[in-house]
Design a protein around this motif. Structure first.
Motif, short mmCIF file in Angstrom:
data_model
loop_
_atom_site.label_atom_id
_atom_site.label_comp_id
_atom_site.label_asym_id
_atom_site.label_seq_id
_atom_site.Cartn_x
_atom_site.Cartn_y
_atom_site.Cartn_z
N ALA A 281 0.81 -1.36 0.10
CA ALA A 281 0.15 0.01 0.01
C ALA A 281 0.87 1.14 0.11
N VAL A 282 1.71 1.22 0.73
CA VAL A 282 2.73 2.51 0.76
C VAL A 282 3.33 2.84 -0.49
N VAL A 283 3.94 1.75 -1.26
CA VAL A 283 4.62 1.78 -2.38
C VAL A 283 3.63 2.14 -3.62
N MET A 284 2.49 1.63 -3.62
CA MET A 284 1.46 1.78 -4.53
C MET A 284 0.78 3.31 -4.54
N PHE A 285 0.87 3.77 -3.13
CA PHE A 285 0.22 5.07 -3.11
C PHE A 285 1.30 6.17 -3.38
N LEU A 286 2.49 5.98 -3.18
CA LEU A 286 3.81 6.84 -3.55
C LEU A 286 3.72 6.59 -5.00
N ALA A 287 3.44 5.64 -5.94
CA ALA A 287 3.40 5.38 -7.21
C ALA A 287 2.26 6.37 -7.90
N ALA A 288 0.95 6.27 -7.09
CA ALA A 288 -0.14 7.05 -7.55
C ALA A 288 0.02 8.79 -7.36
N ALA A 294 3.83 13.77 -11.99
CA ALA A 294 4.70 13.24 -13.45
C ALA A 294 3.66 14.09 -14.49
N TYR A 295 2.24 13.81 -14.18
CA TYR A 295 1.29 14.46 -15.21
C TYR A 295 1.61 16.01 -15.46
N TYR A 296 1.49 16.80 -13.98
CA TYR A 296 1.65 18.22 -14.16
C TYR A 296 3.09 18.77 -14.80
N MET A 297 4.01 17.73 -14.38
CA MET A 297 5.49 18.23 -15.10
C MET A 297 5.37 18.06 -16.66
N THR A 298 4.43 17.18 -17.04
CA THR A 298 4.64 16.97 -18.50
C THR A 298 3.88 18.05 -19.02
N ILE A 299 2.83 18.45 -18.69
CA ILE A 299 2.07 19.51 -19.26
C ILE A 299 2.52 20.75 -18.86
N SER A 300 3.21 21.02 -17.93
CA SER A 300 4.32 22.12 -17.88
C SER A 300 5.22 22.09 -18.57
N GLY A 301 5.79 21.18 -19.29
CA GLY A 301 6.81 21.22 -20.69
C GLY A 301 8.18 21.19 -19.84
N LEU A 302 8.00 20.53 -18.52
CA LEU A 302 9.19 20.38 -17.79
C LEU A 302 10.37 19.57 -18.37
N PRO A 303 9.89 18.21 -18.79
CA PRO A 303 10.90 17.03 -19.32
C PRO A 303 11.33 17.94 -20.80
N ASP A 304 10.61 18.73 -21.49
CA ASP A 304 11.39 19.34 -22.78
C ASP A 304 12.33 20.33 -22.32
N ASP A 336 14.31 8.75 -0.27
CA ASP A 336 14.14 7.28 -0.46
C ASP A 336 14.32 6.70 -1.79
N VAL A 337 14.63 5.57 -2.04
CA VAL A 337 14.72 4.94 -3.36
C VAL A 337 13.49 5.07 -4.09
N ILE A 338 12.48 4.41 -3.81
CA ILE A 338 11.27 4.43 -4.37
C ILE A 338 10.70 5.74 -4.89
N PRO A 339 10.58 6.69 -3.98
CA PRO A 339 10.12 8.10 -4.38
C PRO A 339 11.07 8.85 -5.64
N THR A 340 12.27 8.49 -5.06
CA THR A 340 13.37 9.25 -6.13
C THR A 340 13.18 8.53 -7.77
N ILE A 341 13.10 7.11 -7.76
CA ILE A 341 12.56 6.56 -9.13
C ILE A 341 11.38 7.01 -9.73
N LEU A 342 10.33 7.28 -8.79
CA LEU A 342 9.19 7.83 -9.33
C LEU A 342 9.11 8.80 -9.58
N ILE A 343 9.78 9.85 -9.05
CA ILE A 343 10.01 11.28 -9.64
C ILE A 343 10.98 11.55 -10.86
N VAL A 344 12.10 10.88 -10.68
CA VAL A 344 13.16 11.38 -11.55
C VAL A 344 12.92 10.66 -13.06
#
Length: 431
Positions: A281-288, A294-304, A336-344
């Motif tokens: 549950a902890v990992v799944m909630f972090l992923a969610a 990630a969605y708001y990062m994408t529509i803000s053009g941050l990856p570009d 921590d490892v999981i949040p870093t992977i999910l964010i970066v």
């Protein structure tokens, strides 16, 4: 890059005042959405929350977590330690090598460095201290040796990365074998030096085990150690997918712990299920939550923006990978490892694709760079768990852990310079 700095400022600011990481991710996403004028649409956030866990690849996660819980509670730990003691325990610094090898074997079943540190540390650290080893150095060794766990399949971080980046978890599992071996050999080399310069302990002379005794110990550990072989052979042969491998592992672990070892009762089974539910549950909630950000990062053009900023490195993939590894190691000291992977991951994948960097190769060294943060004081979770079970203060293990930290960081950078260290064994192992 001001947008990236601002976004991470929101995130780390929330974490600094004690907001749980998942809620900090949601807070960061909400503030970013407000700046874009779209945060009022709660349906968007709800949809992205659901999308974060709606993944076939993520289904493997609870199964492998449950496998680790079942094997840990089913009598595996002491059987692995007894076998390691019988084989390498008699040499100088032998208990140190027992710890390193036990972490490798146990990591092939658990998938979580923190869980492995807690399980093995509770047994090995007091055992080493009783034999005359320095307790702080024993604690540092145990915490550092367990960094092999998140790389050795079945690895929870590799599953999360594969689901986030859309990369084959089967390939990630097979690709993690060689780095796990490199880490183990690196730990043995560092311990060899330390055991002869600082740890002036000569193992008590004991009679070598007879063939009968060794055979009995090997047979006791055989059924447990057969599990990773079944998983890897099945994955390489295409018999089952990574998610199906998780189901096979759960069934096998239940049979071994309950029927063969007879240490897995109905009560411990329910305890394992409860622990698995909490961790999943902890990992799944972090992923969610990370998916919303990630969605708001994408529509803000941050990856570009990041791709354009690092576009000068696209012609030099090696320099790009090394730069990202140093960045991840730095982030790992506070996150921590999981949040870093999910964010970066969502941020750097477009950049890596533009630079034609293999995402499987990157995922493996990316995970390695992340797990180094598990032993960086004072935040490192594995280091703190080892200190708790070893009954030492965190400031006592800072100096003893530095040689392992430097050696493992150097190994990660070396694999960044020479991708062949990962890709050649992966090509040989791939079906």
């Amino acid at each position: 890059m001001p947008a990236l700095a601002q976004m991470f400022g929101y995130l780390f600011g929330a974490i600094a005042i004690g907001v749980p990481i998942a809620f900090a991710l949601l807070f960061c996403a909400m503030v970013t959405g407000m700046q874009l004028g779209s945060a009022a649409d709660s349906q968007v956030m709800a949809a992205q929350l659901m999308r974060g866990t709606d993944s076939i690849a993520m289904m493997a996660l609870p199964f492998f977590i449950l496998t680790g819980e079942l094997m840990n509670r089913g009598g595996l730990t002491h059987r692995i330690i007894d076998l390691c003691k019988a084989t390498v325990g008699r040499v100088r610094g032998g208990l140190g090598y027992v710890t390193i090898i036990a972490c490798l074997l146990f990591g092939s079943l658990v998938g979580s460095a923190v869980a492995s540190t807690a399980a093995l540390g509770a047994i090995l650290i007091p055992m080493m201290a009783k034999a005359g080893y320095d307790r702080a150095r024993s604690t540092a060794l145990t915490a550092s040796a367990n960094l092999v766990t998140p790389v050795m399949p079945p690895s929870v971080p590799l599953i999360v990365y594969g689901a986030t980046a859309g990369v084959s978890i089967q390939s990630l599992f097979l690709g993690g074998l060689a780095p796990a071996l490199y880490l183990t050999l690196t730990m043995c080399a560092v311990w060899f030096v330390i055991s002869r310069t600082k740890e002036n302990v000569q193992e008590a002379p004991t009679e070598p085990p007879t063939f009968t005794e060794l055979s009995k110990l090997a047979l006791g550990a055989f059924w447990a150690l057969l599990l990773p072989v079944i998983i890897l052979v099945g994955l390489r042969g295409g018999v089952f997918t990574a998610t199906e491998a998780g189901v096979v592992a759960v069934v096998y672990a239940t049979i071994v712990g309950g029927v063969i070892y007879r240490e897995l009762s109905i009560r411990t089974l329910f305890e394992a299920l409860r622990s698995t539910a909490k961790m999943s549950a902890v990992v799944m909630f972090l992923a969610a939550a990370a998916q919303v950000l990630a969605y708001y990062m994408t529509i803000s053009g941050l990856p570009d923006i990041i791709t354009d900023t690092f576009s000068g490195l696209a012609d030099n993939p090696t320099l790009l990978v090394i730069s990202l590894m140093l960045f991840v190691i730095l982030i790992g000291t506070v996150l921590d490892v999981i949040p870093t992977i999910l964010i970066v991951t969502p941020i750097v994948v477009p950049l890596l694709e533009a630079a034609d960097v293999d995402l499987v190769y990157f995922g493996i060294i990316f995970t390695l760079a992340n797990v180094i943060g598990l032993i960086t004081p004072p935040v490192g979770p594995s280091l703190n768990v080892a200190c708790a079970v070893g009954k030492v203060k965190i400031d006592q293990v800072i100096r003893p852990v530095l040689p392992y930290l430097l050696a493992q960081t150097s190994l990660v950078l070396l694999m960044g310079l020479f991708p062949e260290m990962i890709m050649v064994p992966l090509e040989w192992l791939s079906p």
